[in-house]
Scaffold this active site. Structure first.
Site, PDB file in Angstrom:
ATOM      1  N   SER B  10      54.027  42.666  33.669  1.00 59.20           N
ATOM      2  CA  SER B  10      53.433  43.332  34.917  1.00 59.20           C
ATOM      3  C   SER B  10      52.234  43.010  35.354  1.00 59.20           C
ATOM      4  O   SER B  10      51.541  42.184  34.633  1.00 59.20           O
ATOM      5  CB  SER B  10      53.210  45.125  34.339  1.00 59.20           C
ATOM      6  OG  SER B  10      52.653  45.786  35.322  1.00 59.20           O
ATOM      7  N   HIS B  11      51.660  43.246  36.382  1.00 57.62           N
ATOM      8  CA  HIS B  11      50.445  42.819  36.931  1.00 57.62           C
ATOM      9  C   HIS B  11      49.478  43.759  36.152  1.00 57.62           C
ATOM     10  O   HIS B  11      48.280  43.409  36.274  1.00 57.62           O
ATOM     11  CB  HIS B  11      50.461  43.048  38.491  1.00 57.62           C
ATOM     12  CG  HIS B  11      51.190  42.077  39.118  1.00 57.62           C
ATOM     13  ND1 HIS B  11      52.674  41.633  39.177  1.00 57.62           N
ATOM     14  CD2 HIS B  11      50.702  41.188  40.240  1.00 57.62           C
ATOM     15  CE1 HIS B  11      52.871  40.919  39.967  1.00 57.62           C
ATOM     16  NE2 HIS B  11      51.788  40.614  40.589  1.00 57.62           N
ATOM     17  N   SER B  12      49.682  44.835  35.841  1.00 55.77           N
ATOM     18  CA  SER B  12      48.738  45.705  35.087  1.00 55.77           C
ATOM     19  C   SER B  12      49.028  45.605  33.555  1.00 55.77           C
ATOM     20  O   SER B  12      49.960  45.812  32.988  1.00 55.77           O
ATOM     21  CB  SER B  12      49.172  47.098  35.384  1.00 55.77           C
ATOM     22  OG  SER B  12      48.592  48.213  34.613  1.00 55.77           O
ATOM     23  N   GLY B  43      47.012  40.923  37.711  1.00 52.74           N
ATOM     24  CA  GLY B  43      47.721  39.620  38.259  1.00 52.74           C
ATOM     25  C   GLY B  43      48.605  39.291  37.149  1.00 52.74           C
ATOM     26  O   GLY B  43      48.746  40.036  36.130  1.00 52.74           O
TER      27      GLY B  43
END
Lengths: 212, 134
Positions: B10-12, B43
Site C-alpha cells: 500500500s501507499h500507506s 508512497g
C-alpha cells in the site's frame, strides 16, 4: 556531435536545477489531478542523482545511466520513480559498453526507453501521461538523426505538453477524475519537457563547442 | 504444512500493517509481509517491496495484493529484479485489498495453491457486502 558520460552529468545537473526551480509548478499541476507529490518526488530524486554521480567516474554510458535509473527507483515515491527509472535503465542497456554515442544511437536508445515506459505503465499516447511528450520526441529524434535542430526538440516537447490539457486521463491517479481531468496539464508530461529541454541544452552546448 | 505466502502493498504503512494484524488473527499460520509507504511517507518503493518479498518467498509461492496504481508498477519492478516474473511462483491478484487479502489468507490457510489463493482473492471483486442489496 557525440554524447559521453560527462554530457550525461551535465544533463542531470541541468535537469536537477530545473526541477528544483519548478518544484512548486509540478506540485500544483499534480494537486489538480493527482496526489500532489510530483514536485517533491522529482526534486528529491534528481537531487539524489546529482549527489551520486558527482563523486563518481563512469567507464561507459551504460554504467552512468544505470546508476541514474536505480537512484530514481530507490528515491522517488509514486509512479514517476519506476517510470523514469525504467527509462534510464533501458537507456543504460542500449548504451552498455559505449563511451560515447551519436544522435542516431541516442535516438534508438530513447526509443527503447519509451517502450520501457509504455510497458511499465501500460500506457499509450493519448492517455494523458508522460508518453504524450516522449513518443513524439522519440519519433522526431529517430526521423531527424544527425540533422536534428535542438530548438525543434524543445518546441515540440512544449507543444505536446500543451496538448495534454485537452486529453481525458486514462492512467494514474488522474484517471479517477475521469472527464474532470480535461483542462489540466499532465504533471509527468511537464517534467518530461524539463528532461528533454535539459537534454537539448546539453546537445546545443556540444554542437556550439564543435563549431567554435 | 507449508503454505502460500501473502505480500500486501500500500501507499500507506498503516494500511498494510493494520491489515496484516487482522489477517494474523484470522490465520496465524500464513506468512505475510507488508510493504507500505516510501521512506516513512505516503508512497511505494520498489526496493522496500523487494525486501518484503524476499522475506516471505517460498517454493509454494506468493500472492501479491496492492492498493493503487504505482503500487503495482513498483511491485512488478521488484518481482523482475528478483527474477520471479515468469508468472509461476509469484502472482498478482487483481482484487480489492482488504476483502481480497481476507479471502486469500483463508484459502492459503487451508493449503491452497498459489493459483487458488489468487483466484480466491479475485473472486471478492463480485462480493456482495450487504445481503439483499443489489
Amino acid at each position: 556531435m557525440t554524447f559521453d558520460a560527462a554530457c550525461g552529468k551535465q544533463w542531470m545537473i541541468a535537469m536537477n536545477k530545473t526541477v528544483q526551480e519548478k518544484k512548486d509548478v509540478l506540485t500544483e499541476l499534480d494537486q489538480a489531478v493527482g496526489d500532489g507529490d510530483h514536485g517533491l518526488n522529482m526534486a528529491r530524486g534528481f537531487q539524489e542523482v546529482v549527489n551520486k554521480i558527482d563523486a563518481n567516474e563512469y567507464e561507459d554510458l551504460g554504467s552512468f545511466f544505470s546508476e541514474v535509473g536505480m537512484t530514481l527507483i530507490s528515491t522517488v515515491g509514486g509512479a514517476s520513480g519506476p517510470l523514469y527509472g525504467t527509462a534510464f535503465i533501458k537507456l543504460a542497456a542500449q548504451l552498455k559498453g559505449r563511451k560515447q554515442a551519436d544522435l542516431p544511437v541516442l535516438a534508438a536508445a530513447f526509443s527503447a526507453a519509451l517502450e520501457g515506459i509504455k510497458a511499465r505503465g501500460r500506457a499509450e499516447a493519448g492517455d494523458k501521461t508522460m508518453v504524450d511528450v516522449w513518443e513524439p520526441i522519440v519519433t522526431h529524434l529517430l526521423k531527424r538523426g544527425e540533422l536534428l535542430q535542438v530548438e525543434e526538440l524543445t518546441r515540440l516537447a512544449q507543444e505536446k505538453l500543451e496538448e495534454t490539457k485537452n486529453l481525458h486521463a486514462k492512467k494514474g491517479r488522474a484517471a479517477y477524475l475521469g472527464k474532470r481531468s480535461i483542462g489540466h496539464l499532465d504533471p509527468g508530461a511537464a517534467s518530461s519537457v524539463y528532461l528533454f529541454t535539459a537534454f537539448a541544452d546539453v546537445l546545443k552546448g556540444e554542437i556550439d563547442n564543435e563549431q567554435s | 504444512m507449508s503454505r502460500v505466502s501473502l505480500l500486501l502493498i500500500s501507499h500507506s504503512h498503516d494500511i498494510v500493517n493494520g491489515l496484516k494484524s487482522l489477517l494474523n488473527q484470522v490465520q496465524p499460520e500464513v506468512n505475510i509481509a507488508a510493504a507500505g509507504g516510501a521512506d516513512g511517507d505516503i508512497g511505494t518503493n520498489a526496493f522496500t517491496i523487494k525486501t518484503a518479498l524476499e522475506s516471505i518467498y517460498s517454493e509454494r509461492g506468493v500472492v501479491i495484493l496492492f492498493d493503487l496504481g504505482s503500487a503495482l508498477i513498483n511491485a512488478e519492478l521488484a518481482v523482475e529484479m528478483l527474477g520471479l516474473d515468469d508468472g509461476e511462483k509469484v502472482i498478482f491478484a487483481d482484487a480489492p485489498l482488504v476483502e481480497g487479502a481476507y479471502a486469500a489468507v483463508v484459502e492459503a490457510g487451508v493449503g491452497g495453491t498459489v493459483e487458488e489463493v489468487a483466484a480466491a482473492a479475485e473472486s471478492t471483486k463480485q462480493l456482495q457486502k450487504i445481503a439483499g442489496e443489489k
